[in-house]
Structures are given as structure tokens and as C-alpha cells.
Design a protein around this motif. Structure first.
Motif, short mmCIF file in Angstrom:
data_model
loop_
_atom_site.label_atom_id
_atom_site.label_comp_id
_atom_site.label_asym_id
_atom_site.label_seq_id
_atom_site.Cartn_x
_atom_site.Cartn_y
_atom_site.Cartn_z
N LEU A 1 7.24 -3.57 10.26
CA LEU A 1 7.58 -2.42 10.63
C LEU A 1 5.93 -3.63 11.51
O LEU A 1 5.19 -4.17 11.62
N PRO A 2 6.01 -2.37 12.54
CA PRO A 2 4.34 -2.93 13.80
C PRO A 2 3.27 -3.30 13.24
O PRO A 2 3.06 -2.20 12.03
N VAL B 1 -2.70 -6.55 9.95
CA VAL B 1 -1.68 -6.06 8.28
C VAL B 1 -0.53 -5.91 8.95
O VAL B 1 -0.33 -4.91 10.08
N CYS B 2 0.52 -6.01 7.84
CA CYS B 2 2.26 -5.84 8.27
C CYS B 2 2.32 -4.90 7.31
O CYS B 2 3.21 -5.85 6.66
N PRO B 3 3.34 -4.32 7.69
CA PRO B 3 3.51 -3.11 6.51
C PRO B 3 4.61 -3.09 6.98
O PRO B 3 5.73 -3.95 7.96
N VAL B 4 5.75 -3.90 5.36
CA VAL B 4 7.47 -4.25 4.72
C VAL B 4 8.04 -3.25 4.54
O VAL B 4 7.55 -2.55 3.11
N GLU C 1 1.32 2.76 4.12
CA GLU C 1 1.75 3.42 3.28
C GLU C 1 2.76 4.33 3.39
O GLU C 1 3.51 4.60 3.56
N TYR C 2 1.70 4.97 4.54
CA TYR C 2 2.32 5.80 5.91
C TYR C 2 4.25 5.23 6.68
O TYR C 2 5.18 5.72 6.54
N ALA C 3 4.12 4.08 7.15
CA ALA C 3 4.52 3.49 7.62
C ALA C 3 5.96 3.14 6.60
O ALA C 3 7.15 3.53 7.13
N VAL C 4 5.56 3.02 5.56
CA VAL C 4 6.98 2.32 4.81
C VAL C 4 7.40 3.60 4.36
O VAL C 4 8.71 3.56 3.90
N ALA C 5 6.79 4.74 4.05
CA ALA C 5 7.08 5.82 4.12
C ALA C 5 8.10 6.52 4.18
O ALA C 5 9.34 6.88 4.42
N ALA C 6 8.45 6.40 6.13
CA ALA C 6 8.61 6.64 6.62
C ALA C 6 10.34 5.94 6.99
O ALA C 6 11.62 6.10 7.48
#
Length: 235
Positions: A198-199, A158-161, A216-221
Motif C-alpha cells: 500500500l502507498p 512507513v509502508c503498510p502491507v 491500521e486504517y490502510a490495512v483494514a480498508a
């Protein structure tokens, strides 16, 4: 002696004309090559007509190369997001998108978990927008785990964008429709879309809900700054 100069059109009107011309040319003279290439070139043409620049930020850790496709999990800002994703990740298929956006044919698939898992298993990367509307006006809504179950079923990373628009006005509330998004960006000279790749998150041993929370946390950051994690309410 020369005559009076023709009046110049205001910026938004000029961008509307450029975008309309780009859409018309795309219909009458589509780019040559595969359907995938035509989609990517068409997306770039529409965004360029609006004066929008796509700024892709590579992940700090390279995305893994596995036998499956990647599940790209992005926040939602405007109806033109699929065109942005096509230019940033040309090989992706967009889940739940219309087959044509602003005259551009979009590689799309129904947002159905089974269909997405099958595509991932065949090595096709798929972009999904699991963000639910934020009732409290927060810049980022909760990520629903429903579609992330496809990554668990397929064993796909899963790759956050994170998508962030700069210079496009204070509120994208009117950008929910294609026409609204075109108008929103036409009024924003020199808009830039930051695409933060993102990673990747490993699906091994994780549930769809856990992957949704981490994405969600990665995108929010990215969207809200260093203190973003503290701003996202626990589930």
C-alpha cells in the motif's frame, strides 16, 4: 498386463510430503548464493510445497526511494507470514521473527526500536507486525505504535502491507505455530496469499501513534472492504 495402480494419497497428505521434502532438500542442499538469496529461495520452496501461491499487488503510488530503508507494517495471519514477506519483498529483514522457520533461515532482527532505527538508517528495509490480538474477534487488531517509533527516529517511510489468505479455510486460529500453520495450509488446496503493498506514509511531522493508526486504517480498508474505516474504533 499391468498390476493395480498404487493408491494415491489424499491431498493434505500429499502436500505434507511435498513440504517435508522441500524442507529436507533445503537443509541438505541449500540454494547457492548469498544468505539472502538462500532465504528467499527457501521460503518460495516451502510455500510451493504447500501448494500456496503468493499474489503480490503493487502499490498504487510507487514506494519512495530515499536514503533510508522502508518500515513495512503488516497484519499478522499465520506463523508463515515472514516467508510470504520474504518472497514479496526479498530485501526485507523481519523484526521479531525466529531465525529459522520451517527449515528456512530467515533474516531477522530483535523487535527493539533502537535496533530497527539503526537498520533503517543504514538503508535496510524492515518488516514489523505491530498488530495486537483483537479481544472482540475482529479480523484485525489494533496496531501498537511501539515499533513505528523506529521510523520516526530514522526518518524512514512507513509502508503498510495487507496480507490476505484465500482458500485457506474459514479461521486461521490454529496457524499461530509453525506446525499449525503448515497443517492449516496443507488442508487448503490452491491457497493464495494476497500481499497488498500500500502507498507509503511519510514520517515527517508525524508521531508513532499517528503512523500506527494510519497504517491500521490502510490495512483494514483492504481486509474489510470500503467501509473498513468506519469499523475501526477511534483510539
Amino acid at each position: 498386463m499391468t498390476g493395480p495402480a498404487a493408491p494415491s494419497l489424499p491431498g493434505p497428505q500429499a502436500r505434507w510430503l511435498r513440504t517435508g521434502a522441500a524442507v529436507a532438500v533445503g537443509r541438505l542442499r541449500p540454494p547457492v548464493g548469498s544468505s539472502r538469496r538462500r532465504a528467499v529461495c527457501g521460503a518460495a520452496r516451502v510455500l510451493a510445497g504447500l501448494g500456496v501461491r503468493v499474489d503480490v499487488r503493487a502499490p498504487s503510488v510507487a514506494w519512495p526511494r530515499t536514503g533510508t530503508g522502508l518500515l513495512l507494517v503488516a497484519n499478522s495471519v499465520s506463523a508463515l507470514d515472514p516467508l510470504v514477506l520474504l518472497t514479496a519483498v526479498p530485501g526485507a529483514t523481519v523484526a521479531g521473527a525466529a531465525g529459522r522457520i520451517a527449515g528456512v533461515p530467515v533474516p531477522a532482527v530483535p523487535a527493539v526500536t533502537g535496533r530497527l532505527a539503526a537498520l533503517l538508517q543504514r538503508g535496510t528495509s524492515v518488516a514489523v507486525g505491530p498488530e495486537e490480538p483483537a479481544a472482540d474477534g475482529s479480523p484485525l487488531g489494533r496496531f501498537s505504535p511501539a515499533l513505528l517509533a523506529a521510523a520516526v527516529d530514522a526518518g524512514a517511510p512507513v509502508c503498510p502491507v495487507a496480507l490476505r489468505y484465500r482458500g485457506a479455510g474459514a479461521s486461521p486460529a490454529a496457524a499461530g505455530s509453525t506446525v499449525g500453520a503448515l497443517r492449516w495450509l496443507a488442508r487448503a488446496p490452491g491457497a493464495v496469499v494476497e500481499v497488498h503493498l500500500l502507498p507509503a506514509l511519510s514520517p515527517a511531522g508525524a508521531t508513532a501513534a499517528e503512523l500506527a493508526t494510519l497504517a491500521e486504517y490502510a490495512v483494514a480498508a483492504v481486509l474489510e472492504g470500503p467501509a473498513a474505516a468506519a469499523l475501526v474504533r477511534p483510539r
